[in-house]
Design a protein around this motif. Structure first.
Motif, mmCIF file in Angstrom:
data_model
loop_
_atom_site.group_PDB
_atom_site.id
_atom_site.type_symbol
_atom_site.label_atom_id
_atom_site.label_comp_id
_atom_site.label_asym_id
_atom_site.label_seq_id
_atom_site.Cartn_x
_atom_site.Cartn_y
_atom_site.Cartn_z
ATOM 1 N N UNK A 4 0.844 -1.191 0.000
ATOM 2 C CA UNK A 4 0.000 0.000 0.000
ATOM 3 C C UNK A 4 0.881 1.243 0.000
ATOM 4 N N UNK A 5 0.642 2.127 -0.947
ATOM 5 C CA UNK A 5 1.335 3.414 -1.018
ATOM 6 C C UNK A 5 0.345 4.502 -0.636
ATOM 7 N N UNK A 6 0.730 5.329 0.321
ATOM 8 C CA UNK A 6 -0.160 6.374 0.815
ATOM 9 C C UNK A 6 0.456 7.751 0.596
ATOM 10 N N UNK A 7 -0.175 8.534 -0.288
ATOM 11 C CA UNK A 7 0.186 9.938 -0.514
ATOM 12 C C UNK A 7 1.684 10.135 -0.769
ATOM 13 N N UNK A 8 2.238 9.306 -1.664
ATOM 14 C CA UNK A 8 3.668 9.383 -1.966
ATOM 15 C C UNK A 8 3.966 10.574 -2.869
ATOM 16 N N UNK A 9 4.893 11.423 -2.403
ATOM 17 C CA UNK A 9 5.338 12.574 -3.184
ATOM 18 C C UNK A 9 6.863 12.561 -3.284
ATOM 19 N N UNK A 10 7.367 12.959 -4.440
ATOM 20 C CA UNK A 10 8.817 12.990 -4.655
ATOM 21 C C UNK A 10 9.146 14.096 -5.646
ATOM 22 N N UNK A 11 10.109 14.917 -5.282
ATOM 23 C CA UNK A 11 10.493 16.064 -6.106
ATOM 24 C C UNK A 11 11.994 16.032 -6.332
ATOM 25 N N UNK A 12 12.423 16.403 -7.545
ATOM 26 C CA UNK A 12 13.850 16.491 -7.848
ATOM 27 C C UNK A 12 14.078 17.699 -8.745
ATOM 28 N N UNK A 14 13.378 20.725 -8.272
ATOM 29 C CA UNK A 14 12.161 21.541 -8.270
ATOM 30 C C UNK A 14 11.082 21.048 -9.234
ATOM 31 N N UNK A 15 11.172 19.775 -9.602
ATOM 32 C CA UNK A 15 10.162 19.186 -10.481
ATOM 33 C C UNK A 15 9.472 18.036 -9.752
ATOM 34 N N UNK A 16 8.144 18.020 -9.780
ATOM 35 C CA UNK A 16 7.399 16.947 -9.134
ATOM 36 C C UNK A 16 7.452 15.687 -9.994
ATOM 37 N N UNK A 17 8.127 14.654 -9.475
ATOM 38 C CA UNK A 17 8.235 13.385 -10.191
ATOM 39 C C UNK A 17 7.058 12.478 -9.845
ATOM 40 N N UNK A 18 6.711 12.426 -8.560
ATOM 41 C CA UNK A 18 5.535 11.691 -8.092
ATOM 42 C C UNK A 18 4.670 12.640 -7.283
ATOM 43 N N UNK A 19 3.403 12.702 -7.633
ATOM 44 C CA UNK A 19 2.515 13.691 -7.035
ATOM 45 C C UNK A 19 1.309 13.011 -6.378
ATOM 46 N N UNK A 20 1.438 12.776 -5.065
ATOM 47 C CA UNK A 20 0.342 12.234 -4.268
ATOM 48 C C UNK A 20 -0.155 10.881 -4.799
ATOM 49 N N UNK A 21 0.762 9.902 -4.827
ATOM 50 C CA UNK A 21 0.435 8.560 -5.320
ATOM 51 C C UNK A 21 -0.215 7.723 -4.228
ATOM 52 N N UNK A 208 2.424 12.094 -15.993
ATOM 53 C CA UNK A 208 2.895 13.299 -15.291
ATOM 54 C C UNK A 208 2.971 13.129 -13.778
ATOM 55 N N UNK A 209 3.487 11.981 -13.346
ATOM 56 C CA UNK A 209 3.694 11.758 -11.925
ATOM 57 C C UNK A 209 2.456 11.391 -11.134
ATOM 58 N N UNK A 210 1.348 11.130 -11.827
ATOM 59 C CA UNK A 210 0.101 10.775 -11.156
ATOM 60 C C UNK A 210 -0.466 9.490 -11.734
ATOM 61 N N UNK A 211 -1.262 8.796 -10.933
ATOM 62 C CA UNK A 211 -1.999 7.636 -11.426
ATOM 63 C C UNK A 211 -3.274 8.144 -12.082
ATOM 64 N N UNK A 212 -3.392 7.907 -13.382
ATOM 65 C CA UNK A 212 -4.551 8.382 -14.127
ATOM 66 C C UNK A 212 -5.719 7.397 -14.063
#
Length: 241
Positions: A4-12, A14-21, A208-212
Motif C-alpha cells: 500500500x502506497x499512501x500519498x507518496x510525493x517525490x520532487x527532484x 524543483x520538479x514533481x516526479x511523483x505527485x500524491x500517489x 505526469x507523476x500521477x496515477x490516471x
C-alpha cells in the motif's frame, strides 16, 4: 493486501516526479505499470525497493511500514527487484549468482532448471562468468532466473523487455505468465509492450507523476493504450510471420 502506497510525493530539481500517489496491490496479483516516458513509473518502483526515498507519504509492505527501511532490509522482508539494465559481476559464475539469489544450497541441476525456464541452454551458461561477454538479453534472462529462485512475496521488474531480441521476448512472456506460480507472490512489471499488458491482472496507467487510471488489461488497452505506440514488438512479430 501486500503493498500500500499512501500519498507518496517525490520532487527532484524543483520538479514533481511523483505527485500524491495512492495505490493498493493484493497478494498474488500480476500488475503492470505503464504510461508515457517521464511519467514517474521507474521512480515509483525504485521507491518501493528503497533505491529512492519519498519526500512525504508512507509505504506499507505486508502490514509493515517500510518507508524508512534500507534496500537490504526490504529484501529480507521479501521484495526482489529486476533492473532495466542488469548488473554484471566479474569473477562470479552464473551458478554462483543463482546460489546467492536462492539463499540456500541448490544443486547444479536446480540451477540448470531455473535457466531452462527463462529460455537458456543451461549447459552453455551455468558455468559462464556474469560479465561483458554476455549480451543484454542473456543477462536479462539470467537476472529473471535469480529473481524467480528467490521466491519472494513481491517481485518487481523495470521494463524487462529492454535490450532483448524478439525471440527472447516471446520466451519471457511465457515466464511472466507463470511468475506468480514460480514466486508464490505478487509481480509488478513496468512495461510499454501490449503483450505484457494483456496478461496482467491489473494495469496502473501513469501520466505526469500521477496515477490516471487503474483497471483490467481489457479496460486500459481499449481506452488508453491500444494504437498509441505500446505494441511495437507485437507488430514486428506479426510482420515476421
Amino acid at each position: 493486501m501486500i503493498l500500500e502506497l499512501e500519498n507518496i510525493c517525490f520532487e527532484r530539481d524543483n520538479k514533481k516526479i511523483l505527485n500524491n500517489i495512492n495505490l493498493k496491490i493484493d497478494l498474488g496479483k500480476f500488475v503492470a505499470i505503464t504510461g508515457p516516458n517521464g511519467s514517474g513509473k521507474s521512480t515509483l518502483v525504485k521507491m518501493i525497493m528503497g533505491i529512492e526515498k519519498p519526500d512525504s507519504g508512507k509505504i506499507i509492505f505486508d502490514g509493515k511500514d517500510i518507508t524508512n527501511m534500507e534496500i537490504n532490509e526490504r529484501a529480507k522482508l521479501g521484495i526482489s527487484f529486476g533492473f532495466q539494465q542488469p548488473v554484471k559481476f566479474k569473477g562470479i559464475t552464473v551458478y554462483d549468482l543463482l546460489k546467492i539469489a536462492a539463499h540456500k544450497k541448490i544443486t547444479k541441476k536446480e540451477a540448470c532448471d531455473a535457466l531452462v525456464k527463462v529460455g537458456l541452454c543451461a549447459k552453455e551458461y551455468v558455468d559462464r562468468e556474469v560479465n561483458g561477454s554476455l549480451s543484454g538479453g542473456e543477462l536479462k534472462r539470467i537476472e529473471i532466473a535469480t529473481v524467480a529462485l528467490r521466491q519472494t512475496k513481491l517481485t518487481i521488474f523495470d521494463e524487462p523487455e529492454a535490450g532483448i531480441d524478439l525471440w527472447s521476448f516471446n520466451n519471457l512472456i511465457d515466464v511472466f505468465q507463470t511468475m506468480s506460480e514460480i514466486t508464490k507472490g505478487t509481480t509488478i512489471i513496468i512495461s510499454h509492450q501490449e503483450r505484457i499488458l494483456e496478461i496482467a491482472d491489473e494495469i496502473v496507467l501513469m501520466k505526469s507523476g500521477k496515477i490516471q487510471k487503474i483497471g483490467t488489461s481489457e479496460e486500459i488497452l481499449n481506452e488508453e493504450v491500444k494504437g498509441k505506440g505500446c505494441c511495437k514488438i507485437k507488430k514486428e512479430c506479426e510482420n515476421k510471420k
